[in-house]
Design a protein around this motif. Structure first.
Motif, mmCIF file in Angstrom:
data_model
loop_
_atom_site.group_PDB
_atom_site.id
_atom_site.type_symbol
_atom_site.label_atom_id
_atom_site.label_comp_id
_atom_site.label_asym_id
_atom_site.label_seq_id
_atom_site.Cartn_x
_atom_site.Cartn_y
_atom_site.Cartn_z
ATOM 1 N N TRP A 166 31.104 -26.951 -4.296
ATOM 2 C CA TRP A 166 29.854 -26.889 -5.078
ATOM 3 C C TRP A 166 29.402 -25.425 -5.081
ATOM 4 O O TRP A 166 28.481 -25.041 -4.380
ATOM 5 C CB TRP A 166 28.792 -27.813 -4.473
ATOM 6 C CG TRP A 166 28.889 -29.171 -5.077
ATOM 7 C CD1 TRP A 166 28.102 -29.665 -6.080
ATOM 8 C CD2 TRP A 166 29.834 -30.209 -4.768
ATOM 9 N NE1 TRP A 166 28.523 -30.927 -6.427
ATOM 10 C CE2 TRP A 166 29.590 -31.293 -5.646
ATOM 11 C CE3 TRP A 166 30.896 -30.332 -3.874
ATOM 12 C CZ2 TRP A 166 30.325 -32.459 -5.631
ATOM 13 C CZ3 TRP A 166 31.635 -31.501 -3.862
ATOM 14 C CH2 TRP A 166 31.347 -32.543 -4.723
ATOM 15 N N ASP A 168 29.922 -21.271 -7.252
ATOM 16 C CA ASP A 168 30.135 -20.569 -8.513
ATOM 17 C C ASP A 168 31.643 -20.420 -8.757
ATOM 18 O O ASP A 168 32.080 -20.159 -9.872
ATOM 19 C CB ASP A 168 29.458 -19.198 -8.391
ATOM 20 C CG ASP A 168 29.572 -18.356 -9.643
ATOM 21 O OD1 ASP A 168 29.295 -18.881 -10.731
ATOM 22 O OD2 ASP A 168 29.942 -17.176 -9.529
ATOM 23 N N GLY A 205 33.421 -22.255 -11.472
ATOM 24 C CA GLY A 205 32.249 -23.114 -11.659
ATOM 25 C C GLY A 205 32.498 -24.487 -11.062
ATOM 26 O O GLY A 205 33.630 -24.980 -11.022
ATOM 27 N N THR A 206 31.404 -25.117 -10.590
ATOM 28 C CA THR A 206 31.517 -26.398 -9.877
ATOM 29 C C THR A 206 32.209 -27.468 -10.709
ATOM 30 O O THR A 206 33.030 -28.235 -10.197
ATOM 31 C CB THR A 206 30.104 -26.865 -9.488
ATOM 32 O OG1 THR A 206 29.564 -25.893 -8.615
ATOM 33 C CG2 THR A 206 30.117 -28.207 -8.793
ATOM 34 N N ASP A 207 31.887 -27.535 -12.004
ATOM 35 C CA ASP A 207 32.457 -28.605 -12.830
ATOM 36 C C ASP A 207 33.985 -28.569 -12.832
ATOM 37 O O ASP A 207 34.641 -29.608 -12.839
ATOM 38 C CB ASP A 207 31.889 -28.570 -14.257
ATOM 39 C CG ASP A 207 31.669 -27.167 -14.806
ATOM 40 O OD1 ASP A 207 31.650 -26.214 -14.002
ATOM 41 O OD2 ASP A 207 31.522 -27.020 -16.029
ATOM 42 N N ARG A 208 34.555 -27.365 -12.820
ATOM 43 C CA ARG A 208 36.021 -27.295 -12.804
ATOM 44 C C ARG A 208 36.574 -27.505 -11.395
ATOM 45 O O ARG A 208 37.663 -28.048 -11.217
ATOM 46 C CB ARG A 208 36.479 -25.923 -13.277
ATOM 47 C CG ARG A 208 36.338 -25.722 -14.775
ATOM 48 C CD ARG A 208 36.657 -24.286 -15.003
ATOM 49 N NE ARG A 208 36.684 -23.895 -16.387
ATOM 50 C CZ ARG A 208 36.526 -22.638 -16.777
ATOM 51 N NH1 ARG A 208 36.315 -21.690 -15.885
ATOM 52 N NH2 ARG A 208 36.568 -22.321 -18.031
ATOM 53 N N SER A 364 27.122 -22.493 -9.669
ATOM 54 C CA SER A 364 26.895 -22.489 -11.113
ATOM 55 C C SER A 364 28.003 -23.291 -11.779
ATOM 56 O O SER A 364 28.984 -23.659 -11.145
ATOM 57 C CB SER A 364 26.865 -21.068 -11.664
ATOM 58 O OG SER A 364 28.149 -20.519 -11.567
ATOM 59 N N HIS A 365 27.812 -23.563 -13.056
ATOM 60 C CA HIS A 365 28.849 -24.265 -13.821
ATOM 61 C C HIS A 365 29.714 -23.227 -14.534
ATOM 62 O O HIS A 365 29.341 -22.055 -14.643
ATOM 63 C CB HIS A 365 28.202 -25.227 -14.799
ATOM 64 C CG HIS A 365 27.525 -26.371 -14.098
ATOM 65 N ND1 HIS A 365 28.230 -27.386 -13.508
ATOM 66 C CD2 HIS A 365 26.223 -26.625 -13.863
ATOM 67 C CE1 HIS A 365 27.404 -28.224 -12.931
ATOM 68 N NE2 HIS A 365 26.162 -27.784 -13.135
ATOM 69 N N SER A 367 30.226 -22.572 -17.578
ATOM 70 C CA SER A 367 29.621 -21.880 -18.724
ATOM 71 C C SER A 367 28.567 -20.853 -18.297
ATOM 72 O O SER A 367 28.213 -19.974 -19.080
ATOM 73 C CB SER A 367 28.942 -22.896 -19.643
ATOM 74 O OG SER A 367 27.841 -23.463 -18.955
ATOM 75 N N ARG A 368 28.041 -20.968 -17.120
ATOM 76 C CA ARG A 368 26.959 -20.113 -16.610
ATOM 77 C C ARG A 368 25.801 -20.035 -17.609
ATOM 78 O O ARG A 368 25.223 -18.960 -17.817
ATOM 79 C CB ARG A 368 27.482 -18.713 -16.294
ATOM 80 C CG ARG A 368 28.340 -18.668 -15.044
ATOM 81 C CD ARG A 368 28.828 -17.274 -14.775
ATOM 82 N NE ARG A 368 29.372 -17.115 -13.431
ATOM 83 C CZ ARG A 368 30.074 -16.052 -13.031
ATOM 84 N NH1 ARG A 368 30.317 -15.072 -13.871
ATOM 85 N NH2 ARG A 368 30.507 -15.962 -11.801
#
Ligand code: FAD
Length: 549
Positions: A166, A168, A205-208, A364-365, A367-368
């Motif tokens: 979780w 950046d 980023g966390t999503d990836r 961060s995700h 896309s920031r």
């Protein structure tokens, strides 16, 4: 095709593209620089792209091109040179002649990459983590953020992927090592974006990261590794027969014993129970310097305006980041005060691992795109500063070995009390902090479970606060407008790196006290950050493979 008439490869450096230009101009400019027609480039690859925002923003590129017939080139122009031989960067192959049981504790970057290297070479390592797989861990992180309920085994620091899941997902390191390329290539093979191979400041980023962890798990099990979650290692069985001191078993909290020939201990900087076990069992470790402070949060738009001036908001510019440092004199000591782990367009997250203490970090995700920018602002502290809180009740420090950990815990306990419980974090407006007055109110923050206005100077001994206050003036000179009361500080940031280093032999990488025990990664004091921890995991596993080959 023989080697002689194979296309010749060249590196072309320092090619420039302005924001309003399409990236395809780089291929044209590479050809121009080489003095050939673009159609003669039979291969073209981006090697590195970095942003230069000092004046009119522009991207600088290094690329590699291949040319079928290089005979007409003559003398190579400036910034062009023959490309390095790719064979030089090939990954070393190991063929172990012996199967051994290697247990790896910790599924963070160090443990994951160590397990991968061993499994690729045909071993069947066992990877244990106290936390949960990302699917379950996500719910536990959410419970902490939204309900203020902490699971001490599975949280922002513990669980699959380790402390960086979780996050950046910044993937840069100052360490220069060929393995860095292999780490990035492995991430791409597992589904990461290929631009991390050439961007100057790659991030995920966390999503990836969550998806990558699942792919990593599958890859490991496909290769024959065993991956177990909810497996808290609380003890080791050490064989002392014949004057030896060799690790023979790891013991889980529920009493299960797992036989092993070697153990890679990659438990991260927050493994306090493990540090206590090591200290109480006379395993050599030393207190080491780290840094503490707070997390600062600004509007991202302000950071974009400070960094990009009139170009802020222009399409094609990445969300702006920053890096600030001040070298201060504190009595007869030198103190570094610096920004750390800056998360553009990110959010502040709770990263405690023990009830009754609070600490924060940032994520961060990919896309920031968030409206807020956060970064740690921290002051370096040395082992002789660790006693600055005076006597702290109930915090054994094993004759100073764990004094850094005791220092962290005390700051985290104070922050928890100041926040009023439930993992609500104490916060202060930045100018109020600079002026030494408590904030009466604070604006909303990205930090969940929420913040409460406070006087943050109560979290630390005076020297930390004074150095930070002094540095803020310097930072505001470097980035005009940085010191604004719209920005807030949220406390406390204490887990910047490990408070100890577990001594290991330079040659064998084994603990100097226990044979077969390999301290690795950030928790053992041999890395700081996702890539450098992964790198250390690789180094240790390659050492083991060398011994078994
Ligand atoms: P860790 O990742 O800490 O992994 C250790 C693992 O060991 C954990 O999963 C834990 O559950 C397990 N463990 C601990 N004790 C035991 C036990 N007794 N039994 C079994 N398992 C145990 N770095 C970057 O480079 N870029 C970033 O953008 C970045 N952002 C970050 C954001 C956040 C919120 C945090 C917390 C850290 C961030 N970092 C970042 C730092 C980075 O995550 C760490 O440097 C890195 O994860 C260290 O890797 P490691 O494998 O050494 O340890």
């Amino acid at each position: 095709m023989t080697e002689d008439n194979a296309p010749k490869r060249f590196r072309v450096n320092n090619l420039v593209r302005y924001l309003d230009e399409d990236e395809s101009v780089i291929r044209q400019r590479a050809a121009q620089k080489m003095g050939v027609d673009e159609s003669e480039l039979v291969d073209f690859a981006l090697i590195r792209r970095s942003l230069d925002a000092r004046h009119k923003p522009r991207f600088n590129y290094n690329v590699e091109v291949a040319i079928e017939d290089a005979r007409s080139l003559g003398k190579l122009p400036g910034n062009v040179q023959p490309a390095p031989d790719p064979g030089k960067f090939a990954k070393k192959k190991y063929e172990p002649t012996k199967q051994e049981r290697v247990v790896i504790i910790g599924a963070g970057p160090a443990g994951l990459f160590a397990a991968h290297r061993l499994a690729e070479a045909g071993l069947k390592p066992i990877l244990l983590d106290r936390g949960q797989p990302v699917e379950v861990r996500g719910r536990q992180v959410s419970k902490l953020m939204h309900k203020g309920e902490l699971d001490p085994d599975s949280n922002i620091c513990f669980g699959e992927g380790g402390a960086g899941t979780w996050s950046d997902g910044k993937l840069y390191t100052r360490v220069s090592d060929i393995r860095v390329k292999h780490i990035l290539e492995t991430i791409v093979e597992l589904g990461g974006p290929s631009d991390i191979l050439w961007k100057g400041k790659p991030h995920l980023g966390t999503d990836r990261l969550v998806g990558l962890c699942k792919a990593f798990r599958k890859r490991l099990t496909d290769l024959g590794a065993e991956v177990r979650f909810g497996a808290f290692v609380s003890d080791f069985v050490i064989d002392k027969t014949a004057g030896g001191n060799l690790v023979k078993q790891v013991v889980l909290r529920d009493g299960e014993k797992i036989d092993c020939d070697r153990v890679i201990m990659a438990v991260g900087h927050s493994a306090r129970e493990m540090y206590r076990w090591l200290a109480s069992n006379n395993v050599a470790l030393e207190p080491k310097p780290f840094a503490v402070g707070f997390r600062v949060e600004h509007r991202q738009q302000l950071i974009n305006e400070i960094q990009y001036g009139k170009w802020a908001g222009k399409e094609g510019l990445p969300t702006a980041d920053y890096r600030l440092t001040a070298n201060l004199k504190d009595g007869d000591k030198k103190r570094g005060v610096y920004s750390f782990c800056m998360c553009p367009g990110g959010q502040i997250v709770p990263s405690p691992t023990q009830p009754g203490g609070i600490c924060v970090n940032g994520m961060s995700h990919a896309s920031r795109k968030g409206h807020w920018a956060n970064s740690a602002l921290v002051v370096s502290i040395e082992p002789d500063d660790f006693g600055a809180f005076g006597d702290i009740d109930g915090l054994e420090d094993f004759g100073g070995q764990l004094a850094g950990m005791a220092f962290q815990r005390e700051a985290e306990r104070r922050a928890y009390e100041l926040g009023g419980g439930g993992y609500i974090a104490p916060a202060q407006r930045l100018v109020d902090f600079r002026e030494g007055r408590a904030s009466k109110d604070v604006r909303e923050s990205t930090y969940k479970p929420g913040i409460a206005a406070a006087d943050l100077s109560q979290c630390y001994p005076d020297f930390i606060i004074e150095n930070l206050q002094q540095a803020l003036d310097r930072f505001d000179k470097k980035m005009g407008g940085y010191l604004t009361n719209d920005a807030i500080l949220v406390g406390v940031e204490t887990r910047t790196s490990a408070p100890v280093q577990v001594q290991r032999d330079d040659e064998s990488f084994q603990s100097v006290s226990v044979g077969g025990l390999y301290p690795a990664g950030e928790g053992a004091g041999y890395g700081g950050g996702i890539v450098s921890a992964a790198l250390d995991g690789l180094r240790v596993s390659e050492r083991i493979l060398e011994e078994l080959s």
